[in-house]
Write a protein that holds these residues in place. Structure first.
Motif, PDB file in Angstrom:
ATOM      1  N   MET A   1     -30.479   2.209 -39.512  1.00 54.69           N
ATOM      2  CA  MET A   1     -30.019   1.318 -38.619  1.00 54.69           C
ATOM      3  C   MET A   1     -28.697   2.027 -37.907  1.00 54.69           C
ATOM      4  SD  MET A   1     -31.093  -1.059 -37.188  1.00 54.69           S
ATOM      5  CE  MET A   1     -30.717  -2.607 -36.069  1.00 54.69           C
ATOM      6  N   SER A   2     -27.864   2.452 -39.022  1.00 55.07           N
ATOM      7  CA  SER A   2     -26.487   3.069 -38.409  1.00 55.07           C
ATOM      8  C   SER A   2     -26.771   4.247 -37.466  1.00 55.07           C
ATOM      9  CB  SER A   2     -25.902   3.471 -39.724  1.00 55.07           C
ATOM     10  OG  SER A   2     -24.406   4.123 -39.238  1.00 55.07           O
ATOM     11  N   LYS A   3     -27.874   5.045 -37.804  1.00 57.71           N
ATOM     12  CA  LYS A   3     -28.053   6.263 -37.005  1.00 57.71           C
ATOM     13  C   LYS A   3     -28.515   6.007 -35.681  1.00 57.71           C
ATOM     14  CE  LYS A   3     -28.960   9.611 -40.396  1.00 57.71           C
ATOM     15  NZ  LYS A   3     -30.175  10.661 -40.734  1.00 57.71           N
ATOM     16  N   PHE A   4     -29.454   4.723 -35.559  1.00 52.88           N
ATOM     17  CA  PHE A   4     -29.739   4.244 -34.306  1.00 52.88           C
ATOM     18  C   PHE A   4     -28.534   3.530 -33.459  1.00 52.88           C
ATOM     19  CE2 PHE A   4     -31.247   0.505 -31.754  1.00 52.88           C
ATOM     20  CZ  PHE A   4     -32.140   1.194 -30.893  1.00 52.88           C
ATOM     21  N   LYS A   5     -27.485   2.869 -34.139  1.00 54.82           N
ATOM     22  CA  LYS A   5     -26.259   2.149 -33.379  1.00 54.82           C
ATOM     23  C   LYS A   5     -25.589   3.415 -33.066  1.00 54.82           C
ATOM     24  CE  LYS A   5     -25.992  -1.899 -35.820  1.00 54.82           C
ATOM     25  NZ  LYS A   5     -25.176  -2.915 -36.746  1.00 54.82           N
ATOM     26  N   ARG A   6     -25.352   4.588 -33.568  1.00 55.04           N
ATOM     27  CA  ARG A   6     -24.578   5.846 -33.283  1.00 55.04           C
ATOM     28  C   ARG A   6     -25.300   6.474 -32.083  1.00 55.04           C
ATOM     29  NH1 ARG A   6     -22.475   9.561 -37.812  1.00 55.04           N
ATOM     30  NH2 ARG A   6     -20.986   7.907 -37.940  1.00 55.04           N
ATOM     31  N   LEU A   7     -26.601   6.546 -32.111  1.00 52.82           N
ATOM     32  CA  LEU A   7     -27.473   6.967 -30.773  1.00 52.82           C
ATOM     33  C   LEU A   7     -27.203   5.939 -29.550  1.00 52.82           C
ATOM     34  CD1 LEU A   7     -29.383   9.200 -29.817  1.00 52.82           C
ATOM     35  CD2 LEU A   7     -31.217   7.402 -30.412  1.00 52.82           C
ATOM     36  N   ILE A   8     -27.163   5.080 -29.844  1.00 49.63           N
ATOM     37  CA  ILE A   8     -27.201   4.054 -28.839  1.00 49.63           C
ATOM     38  C   ILE A   8     -25.584   4.169 -27.968  1.00 49.63           C
ATOM     39  CG2 ILE A   8     -26.948   1.535 -27.984  1.00 49.63           C
ATOM     40  CD1 ILE A   8     -30.041   2.644 -28.120  1.00 49.63           C
ATOM     41  N   ALA A   9     -24.710   4.121 -28.899  1.00 48.40           N
ATOM     42  CA  ALA A   9     -23.292   4.123 -28.475  1.00 48.40           C
ATOM     43  C   ALA A   9     -23.000   5.458 -27.707  1.00 48.40           C
ATOM     44  CB  ALA A   9     -22.362   3.992 -29.833  1.00 48.40           C
ATOM     45  N   SER A  10     -23.489   6.610 -28.352  1.00 50.93           N
ATOM     46  CA  SER A  10     -23.224   7.785 -27.807  1.00 50.93           C
ATOM     47  C   SER A  10     -23.971   7.862 -26.463  1.00 50.93           C
ATOM     48  CB  SER A  10     -23.866   8.931 -28.570  1.00 50.93           C
ATOM     49  OG  SER A  10     -23.449   9.125 -29.905  1.00 50.93           O
ATOM     50  N   SER A  11     -25.021   7.360 -26.285  1.00 52.65           N
ATOM     51  CA  SER A  11     -25.926   7.235 -24.823  1.00 52.65           C
ATOM     52  C   SER A  11     -25.096   6.611 -23.915  1.00 52.65           C
ATOM     53  CB  SER A  11     -27.208   7.287 -25.082  1.00 52.65           C
ATOM     54  OG  SER A  11     -27.355   5.823 -25.497  1.00 52.65           O
ATOM     55  N   LEU A  12     -24.417   5.419 -24.400  1.00 55.63           N
ATOM     56  CA  LEU A  12     -23.767   4.420 -23.640  1.00 55.63           C
ATOM     57  C   LEU A  12     -22.452   5.174 -23.013  1.00 55.63           C
ATOM     58  CD1 LEU A  12     -24.039   0.980 -25.208  1.00 55.63           C
ATOM     59  CD2 LEU A  12     -24.806   1.660 -23.008  1.00 55.63           C
ATOM     60  N   ILE A  13     -21.862   6.023 -23.981  1.00 59.35           N
ATOM     61  CA  ILE A  13     -20.544   6.653 -23.588  1.00 59.35           C
ATOM     62  C   ILE A  13     -20.964   7.803 -22.491  1.00 59.35           C
ATOM     63  CG2 ILE A  13     -18.857   8.306 -24.348  1.00 59.35           C
ATOM     64  CD1 ILE A  13     -18.803   6.895 -27.236  1.00 59.35           C
ATOM     65  N   VAL A  14     -22.021   8.423 -22.863  1.00 56.33           N
ATOM     66  CA  VAL A  14     -22.478   9.477 -21.608  1.00 56.33           C
ATOM     67  C   VAL A  14     -22.608   8.714 -20.305  1.00 56.33           C
ATOM     68  CG1 VAL A  14     -24.047  11.249 -21.062  1.00 56.33           C
ATOM     69  CG2 VAL A  14     -23.178  11.076 -23.599  1.00 56.33           C
ATOM     70  N   CYS A  15     -23.304   7.694 -20.253  1.00 56.33           N
ATOM     71  CA  CYS A  15     -23.672   6.987 -19.219  1.00 56.33           C
ATOM     72  C   CYS A  15     -22.548   6.680 -18.151  1.00 56.33           C
ATOM     73  CB  CYS A  15     -24.777   5.967 -19.433  1.00 56.33           C
ATOM     74  SG  CYS A  15     -26.526   6.472 -19.870  1.00 56.33           S
ATOM     75  N   LEU A  16     -21.624   5.812 -19.173  1.00 53.80           N
ATOM     76  CA  LEU A  16     -20.533   5.047 -18.426  1.00 53.80           C
ATOM     77  C   LEU A  16     -19.569   6.032 -18.135  1.00 53.80           C
ATOM     78  CD1 LEU A  16     -19.581   2.220 -20.859  1.00 53.80           C
ATOM     79  CD2 LEU A  16     -20.767   2.175 -18.507  1.00 53.80           C
ATOM     80  N   THR A  17     -19.602   7.374 -18.603  1.00 54.58           N
ATOM     81  CA  THR A  17     -18.495   8.592 -18.064  1.00 54.58           C
ATOM     82  C   THR A  17     -19.222   9.057 -16.833  1.00 54.58           C
ATOM     83  OG1 THR A  17     -17.870   8.928 -20.519  1.00 54.58           O
ATOM     84  CG2 THR A  17     -17.523  10.657 -18.809  1.00 54.58           C
ATOM     85  N   GLY A  18     -20.532   9.259 -16.757  1.00 57.79           N
ATOM     86  CA  GLY A  18     -21.100   9.484 -15.519  1.00 57.79           C
ATOM     87  C   GLY A  18     -20.875   8.947 -14.474  1.00 57.79           C
ATOM     88  N   LEU A  19     -21.055   7.299 -14.684  1.00 60.44           N
ATOM     89  CA  LEU A  19     -20.637   6.315 -13.733  1.00 60.44           C
ATOM     90  C   LEU A  19     -19.237   6.548 -13.043  1.00 60.44           C
ATOM     91  CD1 LEU A  19     -22.538   3.532 -14.837  1.00 60.44           C
ATOM     92  CD2 LEU A  19     -23.236   4.870 -13.138  1.00 60.44           C
TER      93      LEU A  19
END
Length: 129
Positions: free
Chosen positions: A1-19
């Protein structure tokens, strides 16, 4: 579960930075002819529709088997180039002379739109749709 949360958090960081990157906008100066072009096309369309409202044109359309109101409705759906072409032909037609040429043009336009299935003016046509 921790790896899944880390993956979601990383993808959110990339998306918000792009926005947050600045968006590009462009603007151009609009000429008077371009700005007045839309109103002149509306005037041309009204003039062509007025031509089809004349009594002699209505009688000629009815003698060809065309409903005059359907022709007026069809003028509203013509492209700007087609309206300009019809307005030019109306201007070039001699007074009371070459009305048959214009009516024949409208007849052909209505016939083609009937065959293509856009309108149903003539009962003797079958749509290709």
């Amino acid at each position: 579960m921790s790896k899944f949360k880390r993956l979601i958090a990383s993808s959110l960081i990339v998306c918000l930075t792009g926005l947050s990157l600045p968006m590009q906008a462009s603007a151009a100066i609009v000429s008077t002819q371009e700005a007045a072009g839309t109103s002149s096309m509306a005037a041309e369309r009204d003039r062509v529709a007025g031509f089809f409202s004349r009594d002699d044109v209505r009688k000629s359309l009815e003698s060809q088997g065309v409903d005059p109101q359907a022709a007026i409705d069809r003028v509203a759906t013509l492209s700007d180039a087609e309206v300009q072409q019809l307005a030019t032909r109306i201007d070039n037609a001699p007074a009371g002379g070459d009305v048959l040429g214009i009516i024949f043009t409208i007849f052909i336009v209505l016939l083609v739109t009937d065959i293509l299935g856009f309108t149903k003016v003539f009962p003797f046509t079958r749509s290709i749709r």
